[in-house]
Write a protein that holds these residues in place. Structure first.
Motif, PDB file in Angstrom:
ATOM      1  N   ALA B  18      61.697  40.588 -55.315  1.00  0.00           N
ATOM      2  CA  ALA B  18      61.129  39.855 -56.443  1.00  0.00           C
ATOM      3  C   ALA B  18      59.944  39.011 -55.992  1.00  0.00           C
ATOM      4  O   ALA B  18      58.947  38.912 -56.686  1.00  0.00           O
ATOM      5  CB  ALA B  18      62.202  38.965 -57.056  1.00  0.00           C
ATOM      6  N   LEU B  19      60.045  38.415 -54.810  1.00  0.00           N
ATOM      7  CA  LEU B  19      58.956  37.579 -54.316  1.00  0.00           C
ATOM      8  C   LEU B  19      57.822  38.463 -53.794  1.00  0.00           C
ATOM      9  O   LEU B  19      58.035  39.334 -52.968  1.00  0.00           O
ATOM     10  CB  LEU B  19      59.451  36.683 -53.176  1.00  0.00           C
ATOM     11  N   ILE B  20      56.611  38.239 -54.311  1.00  0.00           N
ATOM     12  CA  ILE B  20      55.462  38.998 -53.835  1.00  0.00           C
ATOM     13  C   ILE B  20      55.010  38.384 -52.524  1.00  0.00           C
ATOM     14  O   ILE B  20      54.695  37.201 -52.453  1.00  0.00           O
ATOM     15  CB  ILE B  20      54.327  38.963 -54.868  1.00  0.00           C
ATOM     16  N   THR B  21      54.994  39.187 -51.477  1.00  0.00           N
ATOM     17  CA  THR B  21      54.631  38.664 -50.163  1.00  0.00           C
ATOM     18  C   THR B  21      53.111  38.708 -49.987  1.00  0.00           C
ATOM     19  O   THR B  21      52.419  39.441 -50.687  1.00  0.00           O
ATOM     20  CB  THR B  21      55.315  39.481 -49.049  1.00  0.00           C
ATOM     21  N   PRO B  22      52.590  37.915 -49.042  1.00  0.00           N
ATOM     22  CA  PRO B  22      51.141  37.854 -48.872  1.00  0.00           C
ATOM     23  C   PRO B  22      50.533  39.199 -48.484  1.00  0.00           C
ATOM     24  O   PRO B  22      51.142  39.967 -47.732  1.00  0.00           O
ATOM     25  CB  PRO B  22      50.969  36.855 -47.721  1.00  0.00           C
ATOM     26  N   ALA B  23      49.338  39.462 -48.993  1.00  0.00           N
ATOM     27  CA  ALA B  23      48.557  40.611 -48.538  1.00  0.00           C
ATOM     28  C   ALA B  23      47.904  40.251 -47.214  1.00  0.00           C
ATOM     29  O   ALA B  23      47.449  39.117 -47.029  1.00  0.00           O
ATOM     30  CB  ALA B  23      47.487  40.956 -49.561  1.00  0.00           C
ATOM     31  N   ILE B  24      47.896  41.210 -46.293  1.00  0.00           N
ATOM     32  CA  ILE B  24      47.157  41.050 -45.037  1.00  0.00           C
ATOM     33  C   ILE B  24      45.909  41.916 -45.161  1.00  0.00           C
ATOM     34  O   ILE B  24      46.005  43.133 -45.322  1.00  0.00           O
ATOM     35  CB  ILE B  24      48.014  41.495 -43.834  1.00  0.00           C
ATOM     36  N   ILE B  25      44.737  41.286 -45.126  1.00  0.00           N
ATOM     37  CA  ILE B  25      43.477  41.990 -45.342  1.00  0.00           C
ATOM     38  C   ILE B  25      42.714  42.049 -44.025  1.00  0.00           C
ATOM     39  O   ILE B  25      42.277  41.020 -43.503  1.00  0.00           O
ATOM     40  CB  ILE B  25      42.624  41.268 -46.409  1.00  0.00           C
ATOM     41  N   LEU B  26      42.577  43.255 -43.463  1.00  0.00           N
ATOM     42  CA  LEU B  26      41.811  43.417 -42.230  1.00  0.00           C
ATOM     43  C   LEU B  26      40.391  43.812 -42.622  1.00  0.00           C
ATOM     44  O   LEU B  26      40.166  44.874 -43.193  1.00  0.00           O
ATOM     45  CB  LEU B  26      42.445  44.480 -41.335  1.00  0.00           C
ATOM     46  N   VAL B  27      39.450  42.940 -42.325  1.00  0.00           N
ATOM     47  CA  VAL B  27      38.063  43.131 -42.740  1.00  0.00           C
ATOM     48  C   VAL B  27      37.293  43.820 -41.610  1.00  0.00           C
ATOM     49  O   VAL B  27      37.220  43.300 -40.497  1.00  0.00           O
ATOM     50  CB  VAL B  27      37.424  41.774 -43.094  1.00  0.00           C
ATOM     51  N   TYR B  28      36.746  45.013 -41.890  1.00  0.00           N
ATOM     52  CA  TYR B  28      36.004  45.803 -40.912  1.00  0.00           C
ATOM     53  C   TYR B  28      36.752  45.953 -39.584  1.00  0.00           C
ATOM     54  O   TYR B  28      36.172  45.716 -38.511  1.00  0.00           O
ATOM     55  CB  TYR B  28      34.615  45.183 -40.633  1.00  0.00           C
ATOM     56  N   PRO B  29      38.024  46.334 -39.600  1.00  0.00           N
ATOM     57  CA  PRO B  29      38.748  46.467 -38.322  1.00  0.00           C
ATOM     58  C   PRO B  29      38.137  47.609 -37.511  1.00  0.00           C
ATOM     59  O   PRO B  29      37.666  48.599 -38.070  1.00  0.00           O
ATOM     60  CB  PRO B  29      40.174  46.788 -38.757  1.00  0.00           C
ATOM     61  N   GLN B  30      38.167  47.456 -36.184  1.00  0.00           N
ATOM     62  CA  GLN B  30      37.494  48.430 -35.324  1.00  0.00           C
ATOM     63  C   GLN B  30      38.443  49.475 -34.755  1.00  0.00           C
ATOM     64  O   GLN B  30      38.234  50.666 -34.932  1.00  0.00           O
ATOM     65  CB  GLN B  30      36.759  47.683 -34.203  1.00  0.00           C
ATOM     66  N   LEU B  31      39.507  49.048 -34.079  1.00  0.00           N
ATOM     67  CA  LEU B  31      40.385  49.987 -33.385  1.00  0.00           C
ATOM     68  C   LEU B  31      41.614  50.354 -34.219  1.00  0.00           C
ATOM     69  O   LEU B  31      42.337  49.478 -34.701  1.00  0.00           O
ATOM     70  CB  LEU B  31      40.860  49.386 -32.061  1.00  0.00           C
ATOM     71  N   GLY B  32      41.862  51.664 -34.324  1.00  0.00           N
ATOM     72  CA  GLY B  32      43.056  52.134 -35.031  1.00  0.00           C
ATOM     73  C   GLY B  32      44.338  51.542 -34.462  1.00  0.00           C
ATOM     74  O   GLY B  32      45.243  51.156 -35.201  1.00  0.00           O
ATOM     75  N   GLU B  33      44.414  51.440 -33.123  1.00  0.00           N
ATOM     76  CA  GLU B  33      45.613  50.877 -32.499  1.00  0.00           C
ATOM     77  C   GLU B  33      45.901  49.482 -33.046  1.00  0.00           C
ATOM     78  O   GLU B  33      47.053  49.116 -33.288  1.00  0.00           O
ATOM     79  CB  GLU B  33      45.457  50.749 -30.973  1.00  0.00           C
ATOM     80  N   ASN B  34      44.852  48.700 -33.183  1.00  0.00           N
ATOM     81  CA  ASN B  34      45.057  47.325 -33.635  1.00  0.00           C
ATOM     82  C   ASN B  34      45.547  47.274 -35.073  1.00  0.00           C
ATOM     83  O   ASN B  34      46.343  46.401 -35.435  1.00  0.00           O
ATOM     84  CB  ASN B  34      43.770  46.519 -33.471  1.00  0.00           C
ATOM     85  N   ILE B  35      45.084  48.223 -35.907  1.00  0.00           N
ATOM     86  CA  ILE B  35      45.599  48.295 -37.272  1.00  0.00           C
ATOM     87  C   ILE B  35      47.098  48.613 -37.228  1.00  0.00           C
ATOM     88  O   ILE B  35      47.902  48.005 -37.930  1.00  0.00           O
ATOM     89  CB  ILE B  35      44.827  49.356 -38.084  1.00  0.00           C
ATOM     90  N   GLY B  36      47.463  49.545 -36.342  1.00  0.00           N
ATOM     91  CA  GLY B  36      48.875  49.920 -36.215  1.00  0.00           C
ATOM     92  C   GLY B  36      49.738  48.789 -35.695  1.00  0.00           C
ATOM     93  O   GLY B  36      50.822  48.519 -36.222  1.00  0.00           O
ATOM     94  N   PHE B  37      49.251  48.104 -34.651  1.00  0.00           N
ATOM     95  CA  PHE B  37      50.015  46.970 -34.108  1.00  0.00           C
ATOM     96  C   PHE B  37      50.147  45.861 -35.158  1.00  0.00           C
ATOM     97  O   PHE B  37      51.188  45.200 -35.255  1.00  0.00           O
ATOM     98  CB  PHE B  37      49.341  46.400 -32.853  1.00  0.00           C
ATOM     99  N   ALA B  38      49.086  45.657 -35.926  1.00  0.00           N
ATOM    100  CA  ALA B  38      49.145  44.632 -36.982  1.00  0.00           C
ATOM    101  C   ALA B  38      50.190  45.022 -38.034  1.00  0.00           C
ATOM    102  O   ALA B  38      50.967  44.177 -38.495  1.00  0.00           O
ATOM    103  CB  ALA B  38      47.768  44.447 -37.620  1.00  0.00           C
TER     104      ALA B  38
END
Lengths: 277, 277
Positions: B18-38
Motif C-alpha cells: 500500500a505504501l508507495i516507496t521512493p523512486a530511485i532515479i539514476l541520471v545519465y548512469p555510465q556503467l551497466g554493473e553499477n545500475i545492477g548493483f544499485a
C-alpha cells in the motif's frame, strides 16, 4: 598526529588518530574485487585496519587493489592471517556478521547499535573488530562462537542477501555516524563541508522589510492589472501569494530577483498597453 | 496484496504494498554493473521503482542484469526516460544526491533525515524520489535545481567519494530503517528473523536455583582442591567467580555444561590422586 601504538604504527595505512578504529576482519574472502570494494567502503568512513584470514585467491591481489581505487592504501596495509584466532588475537571485543540466526546464545545487534557499542568500548581503550564471512556461505559456527555478539542488518525478507562489500559498507557508515559527524560530503580546498540545514548560507535570508517591499511592489502591479479581483477575494489571494514567498525561505537575492521579474513583466505590459491605447 | 495504483501495477517488479516507496532515479548512469548493483541495493531494502535517464550504454543492458543477481526483477522493471524532467514528472518531492555543496540555496539532508522526511511524505500519500548523478561528475546544477532538497552522506574527508551503488545503498538502508523494522537478517522457511537482543531464546536463561547448585558444586570442589585460599580471600574469590557466570547470562544448558565440566575435571583429578596415593 599520534600513533595509536607501536604495533599499528608499523602498518601501512594504519590508524594514526588517537581513537583506535574497529578492525574489519574478512574471513576466507573469495573475490579480490570484493576485498577492494570493502576496503573502499572502510576508507569512505574512516576505517583503516583491514585483516584477511586466508583469502582464497592469495595475497597480494591485483583485483583487490584495482577495486579499492583511491582506498588502495587500505589494501596495501591489510594484514593476512592463517586463522580466525590469529586475526582477532589482540582484540578485546569482536562481532560476527551473519544474515541468519544461529543455534547459539548470543546478543544480536543491528549495525547502528553495534557501532555505538563499539564506539563506547573503543573510547574506553578497547580494541574492537567485526568479522565478515566468505561470500558463498558467510561465517561458520566456529568463527561465530569466537565472537562476543552477532551483527545482523535489517533487510527486506524477499532479497535478504547483502554482498560482502555492502555489509562492510553498512557497518562502516554506522561507525562514522556513531561519531556524530557534523560535516556531510566532500571537503576540498574549494568546498567547505555541508551540514544539515539550509545550504548557501553566504546568501542571507531576506529581512521581513525586504519581503514587505516586494509584496507591496507585486500587489500594486497586480491591482493595476486587475488580477486581485473580486475585491472580497483580494485578502485571501494576497495571503496565499505572500505565503508562497515565506514558504520558499527567500533570501535577499531572491527578493531582488523577484522585484526584477515584476518590473520586467510590467514594463512589457505597459509597453503593450501604450501601443494599444 | 494491494496494488498501489493502476500505473505502478503495470510495471514488472513494481511496488505492490500500500505504501508507495521512493523512486530511485539514476541520471545519465555510465556503467551497466553499477545500475545492477544499485538495483540489488534497492531490493535488499524493499525499494523497486528504478528509473534511468539516458543510460550511456543503452538499455536493456546485460551487465546490469548480471550484477543485479537476485534483484533482476528490479532491473527488468526499470523505466527509461530521455530527460530528468520526464523521469520525475509524476513525483511530488524529489531529492538530489551530491557529494559537495553547491551555490544554491537548498536544504541539505543526511541519508537518515532524508529517509524520515520521505517516509513522512509517502505516508501522507506523496510520490517521492531520489536522484543520483553519473559516476564521473555527479548531478549537474540543472538537475539539482529541480530538486526540493539535497541529500549528502557523512563521509571521511580523506576518501569522500562514494560509488553510485554505495550511495543508493545508504539511502535504501536508511529508508528501511525509517520503517523501524523489528526483524533483522534473512527469513526463510527454516529461519525466523532475528531481532535485537539475546538470540537463541528457545534456550531459557538459568534460574537462580540452577546457578546456586552450580556454585555449590564448583566451590566445594575448589575448596577440596585448596584453590580458595587463603581463607580471608575466599569471599572475594567466590564473588568474582559467581559474577562471571552472572555476566555471561548463563542458560539452563550452560549450567548443565559447567556442572559436567566440573565433574569431569574432578574425576580426573581424583583418579590421578588415586594413582599417586
Amino acid at each position: 598526529m599520534m600513533k595509536a601504538n607501536a604495533e599499528s604504527g608499523k602498518r601501512a595505512g594504519a590508524q594514526s588518530a588517537a581513537l583506535i578504529t574497529p578492525a574489519i576482519i574478512l574471513v576466507y574472502p573469495q573475490l579480490g574485487e570484493n576485498i577492494g570494494f570493502a576496503a573502499r567502503a572502510m576508507a569512505n568512513f574512516g576505517l583503516r585496519d583491514l585483516r584477511l584470514v586466508a583469502p582464497r585467491d592469495g595475497w597480494p591481489n591485483d583485483k583487490a587493489r584495482a577495486a579499492a581505487a583511491v582506498a588502495e592504501p587500505v589494501v596495501e596495509g591489510a594484514m593476512v592471517y592463517d586463522s580466525v584466532e590469529a586475526a582477532i588475537g589482540d582484540l578485546n571485543y569482536v562481532l560476527a556478521t551473519t544474515a541468519r540466526p544461529r543455534e547459539m546464545v548470543k546478543r544480536v545487534l543491528s549495525p547502528e547499535t553495534a557501532a555505538s557499542v563499539l564506539q563506547e568500548l573503543a573510547q574506553a581503550g578497547a580494541r574492537v573488530g567485526v568479522m565478515f564471512g566468505p561470500e558463498r556461505n558467510g561465517l561458520d559456527n566456529d568463527a561465530i562462537a569466537l565472537a562476543d555478539a552477532i551483527l545482523t542488518a535489517p533487510v527486506s525478507p524477499e532479497f535478504a542477501s547483502l554482498s560482502l562489500p555492502q555489509a562492510v559498507l553498512l557497518f562502516s557508515y554506522e561507525w562514522l555516524k556513531s561519531q556524530k559527524p557534523e560535516a556531510l560530503g566532500r571537503v576540498t580546498t574549494f568546498d567547505d563541508p555541508a551540514t544539515e540545514g539550509l545550504a548557501g548560507s553566504e546568501m542571507r535570508g531576506a529581512t521581513r522589510a525586504e519581503l514587505f517591499g516586494l509584496f507591496e511592489h507585486l500587489e500594486t502591479e497586480l491591482d493595476r492589472a486587475g488580477f486581485l479581483k473580486p475585491a472580497e477575494k483580494r485578502p485571501s489571494m494576497v495571503r496565499s501569494i505572500r505565503n508562497m514567498f515565506h514558504r520558499m525561505g527567500a533570501t535577499d537575492q531572491d527578493v531582488r530577483t523577484w522585484r526584477g521579474i515584476v518590473s520586467a513583466l510590467t514594463r512589457g505590459q505597459r509597453g503593450q498597453g501604450d501601443k494599444v491605447s
